[in-house]
Design a protein around this motif. Structure first.
Motif, short mmCIF file in Angstrom:
data_model
loop_
_atom_site.label_atom_id
_atom_site.label_comp_id
_atom_site.label_asym_id
_atom_site.label_seq_id
_atom_site.Cartn_x
_atom_site.Cartn_y
_atom_site.Cartn_z
N GLN A 46 110.38 27.69 52.71
CA GLN A 46 110.84 28.11 53.97
C GLN A 46 110.19 29.37 54.18
OE1 GLN A 46 112.73 25.45 55.03
NE2 GLN A 46 114.37 24.89 53.04
N SER A 94 114.61 30.28 59.73
CA SER A 94 114.47 29.06 58.72
C SER A 94 115.49 29.12 57.81
CB SER A 94 113.16 29.42 58.25
OG SER A 94 112.49 28.26 57.28
N LYS A 142 118.96 27.94 57.60
CA LYS A 142 119.31 26.22 57.72
C LYS A 142 118.88 26.19 56.45
CE LYS A 142 117.40 25.08 62.52
NZ LYS A 142 115.74 25.20 63.52
N ALA A 143 117.80 26.82 55.62
CA ALA A 143 118.36 25.95 54.27
C ALA A 143 118.87 27.05 53.86
CB ALA A 143 116.73 26.55 54.25
N TYR A 144 119.50 27.71 53.74
CA TYR A 144 120.14 27.66 52.36
C TYR A 144 122.12 28.42 53.02
CZ TYR A 144 116.17 28.60 49.80
OH TYR A 144 115.07 28.60 49.19
N THR A 147 126.65 25.53 58.27
CA THR A 147 126.50 24.12 57.45
C THR A 147 125.32 24.57 58.51
OG1 THR A 147 126.57 22.82 59.31
CG2 THR A 147 127.59 22.45 57.45
N SER A 148 124.10 24.07 58.38
CA SER A 148 122.02 24.58 59.20
C SER A 148 122.70 24.07 60.85
CB SER A 148 121.53 23.68 58.80
OG SER A 148 122.25 22.07 58.05
N ALA A 149 123.91 23.34 61.09
CA ALA A 149 123.41 23.29 62.83
C ALA A 149 123.95 24.02 62.85
CB ALA A 149 125.03 22.53 62.75
N PHE A 150 124.53 25.28 61.86
CA PHE A 150 125.09 27.13 62.93
C PHE A 150 123.86 27.64 62.96
CE2 PHE A 150 128.85 24.85 62.38
CZ PHE A 150 129.74 25.64 62.45
N SER A 151 122.31 26.93 62.66
CA SER A 151 121.39 28.12 62.80
C SER A 151 121.16 29.04 64.23
CB SER A 151 120.37 27.51 62.26
OG SER A 151 119.79 26.54 63.34
N ASP A 152 121.31 28.36 65.35
CA ASP A 152 121.51 28.77 66.70
C ASP A 152 122.22 29.92 66.35
OD1 ASP A 152 119.56 27.19 66.75
OD2 ASP A 152 119.93 25.71 68.71
N SER A 159 125.43 17.17 63.79
CA SER A 159 126.69 17.37 63.51
C SER A 159 127.52 17.62 65.11
CB SER A 159 127.20 18.52 62.62
OG SER A 159 127.11 19.77 62.99
N GLU A 218 122.05 17.31 55.79
CA GLU A 218 121.67 18.17 56.39
C GLU A 218 121.73 17.95 58.28
OE1 GLU A 218 120.74 21.16 55.83
OE2 GLU A 218 120.10 20.81 53.47
N SER A 219 122.07 19.31 58.79
CA SER A 219 122.66 18.69 59.99
C SER A 219 121.93 19.98 61.39
CB SER A 219 123.98 18.97 60.60
OG SER A 219 124.54 19.84 59.99
N SER A 220 121.45 18.51 62.43
CA SER A 220 121.17 19.82 63.01
C SER A 220 121.49 20.62 63.91
CB SER A 220 119.28 19.69 63.70
OG SER A 220 120.05 18.98 64.93
N SER A 221 121.27 21.72 65.08
CA SER A 221 122.30 22.28 65.99
C SER A 221 122.44 21.46 66.91
CB SER A 221 121.52 23.36 67.21
OG SER A 221 121.50 24.27 65.77
N ALA A 244 113.10 23.23 58.71
CA ALA A 244 113.61 23.60 57.12
C ALA A 244 114.80 22.74 56.75
CB ALA A 244 114.51 24.99 57.87
N GLN A 245 115.59 21.83 57.33
CA GLN A 245 116.13 21.26 56.81
C GLN A 245 115.51 19.83 56.18
OE1 GLN A 245 116.55 21.90 60.42
NE2 GLN A 245 117.95 21.72 61.05
N THR A 264 112.89 20.52 54.65
CA THR A 264 112.09 20.81 52.93
C THR A 264 113.19 20.74 52.03
OG1 THR A 264 110.63 22.37 54.79
CG2 THR A 264 110.77 22.48 52.53
N ASN A 265 114.21 21.05 52.97
CA ASN A 265 115.57 20.73 51.46
C ASN A 265 115.97 19.41 51.22
OD1 ASN A 265 116.46 23.17 51.38
ND2 ASN A 265 118.22 23.17 52.59
#
Lengths: 303, 396
Positions: free
Chosen positions: A10, A256, A259-261, A271-276, B188, B215-218, B227-228, B230-231
């Motif tokens: 990651q 990154s 998104k991963a953790y 969720t990872s969708a919140f990374s931005d 999502s 896993e979701s993307s923005s 990153a997603q 890899t998980n």
């Protein structure tokens, strides 16, 4: 997979994204350092470079030359675009208005470039083709390593240019006090135009590495990329050249890792969708806690 | 002076109010007269089409136009419907909701008995609301959002919907691919991606699939998914389900999945159609990827091959899914009119509700939501070429 290896993977993902942000942030910070203008159109200069690559790479390949040499065409196109934007939009506004009007003009130029490109090239994305064929070194992809190396080289070259050359001295003078610089015989308008040319040429280099990584250009590719690089530049200390490099890498790694953790850490609430959102939250925190950024000191010494 | 200004303002306000009142009361009236005048008094049957004939979605609109024209020409050559010739009026909605509403109202006032359109769920959802006022029959060839037909009794579609796609994908993964563990990558914030991902996940339970990572993307237009991925890959899935559009699948999702060391199956939905145009140079990356679609031109069935032959004779090209579904939409209206014995809109709606139909995109019965339950096709990419893999699902 072993959790430690997963974490390393990651981190590598973060470097991959961050190296691109760093290259973009260098251009942002360079222009800001000289004329104190946050050039929101910088992301769109990358789009201009990207489309130039998309059109010239096939020509390069047909002529039997390495595809990445198309970056020369991209640098020329971007530098011309940068000077045109400065002469046609920023310069007249700077003479009449204040900093706020320059900032709004920058946003307008960004929209103009995006929509202009949409009229010219259509809304459909365009492929760029293979630019490099580099072997992987350990866990790193060759492209990521090249991006980081290129970023570091650009950073050193910029530092030398700004600190050691006559033109660089002129830039620093303009940055400190335009009127005084004029009195000292510095050609202010030419210096600013050259700053834009160099900043835009950096955008072309960034677009080369972006295209090597992601292979496709769209007319809106510059907007989110530009915003994140802006956050990176602010995090590192806007106007400070090494700060852009540091900020870019940090933002990439934070993005990154979040998104991963973030999903596991918050039990799936975030969720990872919140990374931005997390990346932009960093901007708010930096502005509250240390507005000058990690490497920034007081504003007077910025270059 | 001030008084004059306020008087003028009040006056103009009054005029605009009257204007509003007049136009809003006029719309249903003209609509009602439009619908009734289409009754058996006229000598021909008049159909309307609204599609993006220009703009960024113009290729979709062109497909609709070709599919509809081919079907109408065939019908007229064979003597029409109920011994009446069929007339079609095309309106351009530019893929825009406002333009779509204008096209719809124009067609209604011209007295068409049914409207085919529009291509995207976005434009069609606006039109669906308009049908509530006047009961106009609207049939979308390709709008897949579940909500389009919910609560709109006179809206139909010629395609399956998004929740059906998700369950078809799960069925294909379990039965045809023999998968045990699946992972989901989705956006999502996007109704299309999130809708299909949710129905896929629900169907995984039915088919005994274990969802090992989600896993979701923005957004649907993110560029980096490493990153997603890899998980996801660390969880060891047999199949990765990724409902995105072709502009993301081609350059980002598939190459990044392969770069992360995953060689297994990637599975998508109908948004993948068009990936051929966005692939990176190394086409072998796309081997072992599949997606759910509405129709395959190389499906060996006789109906499909007859349609492909006559389409090719008329236009010199191979029809895509939207052309095929538009073609079917015309024949669905024909079947309903013949069943009703009249071309009055209300009677056609009644006849079409729950109707059975057989066309080039499958044989089906319309369910409670006016949506076909028909087999989907699974397409596979082999060295960058689109190949028909299997026909899945449907209750015939």
């Amino acid at each position: 997979m072993n959790p430690f290896l997963l974490f390393i993977q990651q981190l590598v993902n973060g470097l991959r994204v961050g190296s691109i942000y760093a290259l973009v942030a260098l251009g942002y910070t360079m222009v800001y350092g000289i004329i104190r203008l946050i050039n929101f159109a910088h992301g769109d200069f990358i789009m201009v470079g990207g489309y130039t690559l998309a059109f010239t790479v096939p020509l390069m390949v047909a002529a039997g030359m390495p595809a990445w040499l198309a970056v020369v065409a991209a640098i020329i196109t971007c530098a011309i675009t940068g000077i045109l934007v400065e002469k046609l939009a920023y310069s007249p506004v700077r003479r009449r208005g204040n900093r706020m009007s320059s900032l709004i003009t920058a946003i307008a130029m960004s929209l103009l470039l995006e929509n202009g490109a949409q009229v010219l090239f259509g809304a459909n994305p365009r492929g760029v083709g293979t630019l490099f064929t580099l072997p992987n070194i350990g866990v790193f992809s060759g492209t990521t390593l090249l991006t980081i190396v290129l970023g570091a080289l650009v950073m050193i070259a910029l530092q030398l240019f700004v600190n050691k050359t006559k033109m660089g001295r002129g830039m620093r003078a303009v940055s400190e006090d335009k009127e005084a610089a004029t009195l000292m015989g510095v050609h202010v308008n030419r210096t600013i135009a050259i700053t834009f040319a160099v900043g835009s040429a950096l955008a072309a280099v960034a677009s080369l590495m972006y295209c090597a990584q992601y292979n496709q250009v769209t007319t809106t590719m510059g907007s989110m990329l530009g915003l994140k690089a802006f956050v990176a530049a602010v995090l590192g200390g806007i106007g400070v050249v090494p700060g852009a490099m540091l900020g870019g890498i940090l933002i990439g790694v934070v993005e990154s890792l979040s998104k991963a953790y973030i999903g596991t850490l918050t039990g799936g609430v975030i969720t990872s969708a919140f990374s931005d959102a997390i990346v932009f939250a960093i901007l708010i925190v930096v502005l509250l806690v240390k507005p000058a950024g990690i490497l920034g000191s007081n504003a007077g010494e910025k270059v | 002076m001030k008084k004059f200004v306020s008087l003028a303002l009040a006056g103009s306000l009054l005029v605009s109010l009257v204007g509003c009142g007049a136009s809003s009361s006029a719309a249903p009236a003209s609509a009602a007269s439009g619908a009734s005048s289409a009754a058996s008094t006229s000598a021909e049957i008049s159909l309307g089409v609204t599609a993006p004939l220009t703009g960024s979605l113009a290729t979709y609109g062109e497909s609709v136009q070709k599919g509809v024209t081919l079907a109408v020409d065939e019908i007229n050559a064979a003597g029409g419907i109920l011994d009446k010739q069929v007339k079609v009026t095309f309106e351009d909605d530019k893929g825009d909701s406002t333009e779509g509403a204008n096209s719809f109202n124009k067609l209604v006032s011209e007295g068409v008995c049914a409207i085919i359109g529009s291509v995207t769920s976005g434009v069609t959802s606006g039109l669906a609301t308009l049908t509530d006022e006047n009961g106009m029959l609207l049939i979308t060839p390709s709008g897949t959002a579940d909500t389009l037909t919910e609560g709109h009794p006179s809206v139909f579609r010629a395609c399956f919907n998004d929740s059906y796609q998700g369950s078809i994908a799960a069925e294909f993964a379990a039965k045809d691919l023999g998968a045990k563990k699946v992972a989901i990558l989705y956006a999502s914030s996007d109704p299309y991606s999130a809708g299909i991902a949710a129905s896929f996940e629900a169907a995984c339970k039915t088919y005994g699939l274990d969802v090992v990572a989600k896993e979701s993307s923005s957004s649907m237009t993110d560029t980096d998914y490493s990153a997603q991925l890899t998980n996801i890959i660390a969880a060891g899935p047999d199949v990765i389900f990724a409902p995105y559009y072709y502009d993301t699948v081609g350059p980002y999702i598939v190459p990044q999945t392969r770069a992360a060391g995953y060689t297994g199956v990637l599975l998508g939905a109908d948004g993948w159609d068009g990936t051929t145009d966005t692939m990176v140079d190394d086409k072998s990356l796309y081997n072992n990827t599949y997606f759910i679609n509405h129709y395959a031109a190389d499906n060996p069935s006789e109906e499909v091959q007859n349609f492909v032959t006559s389409f090719n004779a008329a236009y010199g090209s191979t029809p895509n899914a939207i052309a095929a579904m538009s073609y079917d939409a015309v024949y669905m209206i024909k079947t309903a009119i013949e069943k009703a014995g009249t071309d009055t809109t209300a009677d056609i709606v009644t006849a079409m509700t729950g109707m059975e139909f057989s066309g080039v995109t499958g044989s089906f019965k319309l369910n409670d939501l006016n949506t076909p339950e028909k087999p989907a096709v699974v397409m596979e990419y082999v060295d960058g070429n689109l190949v028909f893999k299997a026909s899945v699902g449907g209750n015939g």
